[in-house]
Design an enzyme around this catalytic site. Sequence first.
Site, PDB file in Angstrom:
ATOM      1  N   SER A   1      13.187  67.768  38.519  1.00 28.53           N
ATOM      2  CA  SER A   1      13.934  69.031  38.589  1.00 28.53           C
ATOM      3  C   SER A   1      15.202  68.959  37.737  1.00 28.53           C
ATOM      4  O   SER A   1      15.640  67.864  37.361  1.00 28.53           O
ATOM      5  CB  SER A   1      14.310  69.328  40.042  1.00 28.53           C
TER       6      SER A   1
ATOM      7  N   ASN B   1      17.475  66.607  39.269  1.00 27.82           N
ATOM      8  CA  ASN B   1      17.143  65.166  39.248  1.00 27.82           C
ATOM      9  C   ASN B   1      17.929  64.380  38.187  1.00 27.82           C
ATOM     10  O   ASN B   1      18.007  63.154  38.262  1.00 27.82           O
ATOM     11  CB  ASN B   1      15.644  64.934  39.047  1.00 27.82           C
TER      12      ASN B   1
ATOM     13  N   ARG C   1      20.438  61.749  39.366  1.00 24.67           N
ATOM     14  CA  ARG C   1      20.056  60.440  39.937  1.00 24.67           C
ATOM     15  C   ARG C   1      20.567  59.309  39.032  1.00 24.67           C
ATOM     16  O   ARG C   1      20.878  59.542  37.856  1.00 24.67           O
ATOM     17  CB  ARG C   1      18.539  60.359  40.057  1.00 24.67           C
TER      18      ARG C   1
ATOM     19  N   ASP D   1       6.897  64.846  47.062  1.00 18.17           N
ATOM     20  CA  ASP D   1       8.120  64.251  47.609  1.00 18.17           C
ATOM     21  C   ASP D   1       7.790  62.992  48.424  1.00 18.17           C
ATOM     22  O   ASP D   1       6.699  62.868  48.965  1.00 18.17           O
ATOM     23  CB  ASP D   1       8.816  65.286  48.497  1.00 18.17           C
TER      24      ASP D   1
ATOM     25  N   LEU E   1      11.842  74.881  49.514  1.00 16.68           N
ATOM     26  CA  LEU E   1      11.228  75.021  48.183  1.00 16.68           C
ATOM     27  C   LEU E   1      11.969  74.212  47.119  1.00 16.68           C
ATOM     28  O   LEU E   1      11.415  73.942  46.050  1.00 16.68           O
ATOM     29  CB  LEU E   1      11.210  76.495  47.756  1.00 16.68           C
ATOM     30  N   SER E   2      13.230  73.852  47.380  1.00 15.04           N
ATOM     31  CA  SER E   2      14.013  73.049  46.439  1.00 15.04           C
ATOM     32  C   SER E   2      13.967  73.590  45.013  1.00 15.04           C
ATOM     33  O   SER E   2      13.722  72.841  44.062  1.00 15.04           O
ATOM     34  CB  SER E   2      13.539  71.591  46.461  1.00 15.04           C
TER      35      SER E   2
HETATM   36  C1  FPP Z   1      10.193  62.867  44.695  1.00 16.98           C
HETATM   37  O1  FPP Z   1      10.323  61.708  45.475  1.00 16.98           O
HETATM   38  C2  FPP Z   1       9.533  62.586  43.451  1.00 16.98           C
HETATM   39  C3  FPP Z   1      10.113  62.678  42.202  1.00 16.98           C
HETATM   40  C4  FPP Z   1      11.495  63.109  41.981  1.00 16.98           C
HETATM   41  C5  FPP Z   1       9.380  62.324  40.997  1.00 16.98           C
HETATM   42  C6  FPP Z   1       7.920  62.663  40.965  1.00 16.98           C
HETATM   43  C7  FPP Z   1       7.281  61.782  39.988  1.00 16.98           C
HETATM   44  C8  FPP Z   1       6.084  61.196  40.113  1.00 16.98           C
HETATM   45  C9  FPP Z   1       5.125  61.463  41.200  1.00 16.98           C
HETATM   46  C10 FPP Z   1       5.679  60.164  39.146  1.00 16.98           C
HETATM   47  C11 FPP Z   1       5.079  60.512  37.882  1.00 16.98           C
HETATM   48  C12 FPP Z   1       4.628  61.873  37.641  1.00 16.98           C
HETATM   49  C13 FPP Z   1       3.627  62.143  36.799  1.00 16.98           C
HETATM   50  C14 FPP Z   1       3.258  63.531  36.508  1.00 16.98           C
HETATM   51  C15 FPP Z   1       2.865  61.066  36.166  1.00 16.98           C
HETATM   52  P1  FPP Z   1      11.778  61.198  45.845  1.00 16.98           P
HETATM   53  O2  FPP Z   1      12.156  60.162  44.855  1.00 16.98           O
HETATM   54  O3  FPP Z   1      12.695  62.362  45.950  1.00 16.98           O
HETATM   55  O4  FPP Z   1      11.496  60.581  47.245  1.00 16.98           O
HETATM   56  P2  FPP Z   1      12.485  60.508  48.489  1.00 16.98           P
HETATM   57  O5  FPP Z   1      12.783  61.913  48.884  1.00 16.98           O
HETATM   58  O6  FPP Z   1      11.668  59.775  49.509  1.00 16.98           O
HETATM   59  O7  FPP Z   1      13.689  59.740  48.033  1.00 16.98           O
END
Ligand code: FPP
Length: 228
Positions: free
Chosen positions: A54, A57, A60, A9, A183-184
Amino acid sequence: MEHLAIIMDGNGRWAKARGLPRSEGHRAGGETVRRVLGFCQTAGIKYLTLYAFSVENWKRPKAEVDALMTLLVSYLAGEEEMLHKHQVRLRIMGRLEDLPEFAREALQRVERATETYERQLILCLSYGGRTEIAAAAKRLAERVAKGEIALEAIDEQLFAQHLYLPDVPDPDLIVRTSGEMRLSNFLLWQASYAELYVTPVLWPDFDQADFDAALAAFEKRERRYGGC
Ligand code: FPP
C-alpha cells in the site's frame, strides 16, 4: 464469480509466531500467492486482485521494504513461465513511479509480455484507494480545464473511467485474512457493492479449504445492490 480481490494480511504475525524475520513471512506469503492463482484457475475466476503493497507500506523499515521489492521481482522471474502457461495477464495497479527502477522495469516487462491474455492477475503496488480517487479527480479537472469534457458531463460512470484500470469490473468478493475487519484503503471506489469475507487464517496458511470456504460463503450471500 468473476473478480476476487484479496487483502493478504498476517505475514508478519506468521513469521513472529515462528521466531523468524518478517521477510520470511512475506516469502511464505509469496508461496500462498502461487497456490491461490491455481485455485482461481480451477474455479474459473477471471480477475484476481491482490493488495501487495500500500502507499502506507513505505513507512515500514527500509530493510523490510527492500526485502519485499526483491521478493516481488524474484517471484516474477520464477512465475513468468507459469503466467504464459496458464495465459494470465499481469497488471499493476498503483503508483508504479514510486517503485525502485529494477522492480518497475521487471514488472513492466512482464506486463507487456502477457498483455494479450484474458485472465488477469492484478497486483496493487504503492496503491491507495484515496490516492486513486484523488488522481482520477485531478485528471478529470485537467480535462475540464482543457475543454475536453463539460463539467455537466461528470457522473459516476465518467469518473470511474478515470480510475487506474477502468476496464476491470468491480470485485464481487473481497477476502481479508488474519481477522482485521477493515478495508485499509483498498479499492474504496470499486468495493461499493462487493461482498466482504474475513477469515482469522494468516495469509501464509491460507489453503484450498480456506479458499473454498470463502467462495461457499459468497455463494450463500444475496446481492441486492441497494434494491429489495
Ligand atoms: C501484510 O502482512 C502483507 C504485506 C504488506 C505484503 C504482502 C506481500 C506478499 C504476500 C508477498 C509477495 C507478493 C507477491 C504478489 C509475490 P503484514 O506484514 O502486514 O502482516 P502483520 O499484519 O501480521 O504484521
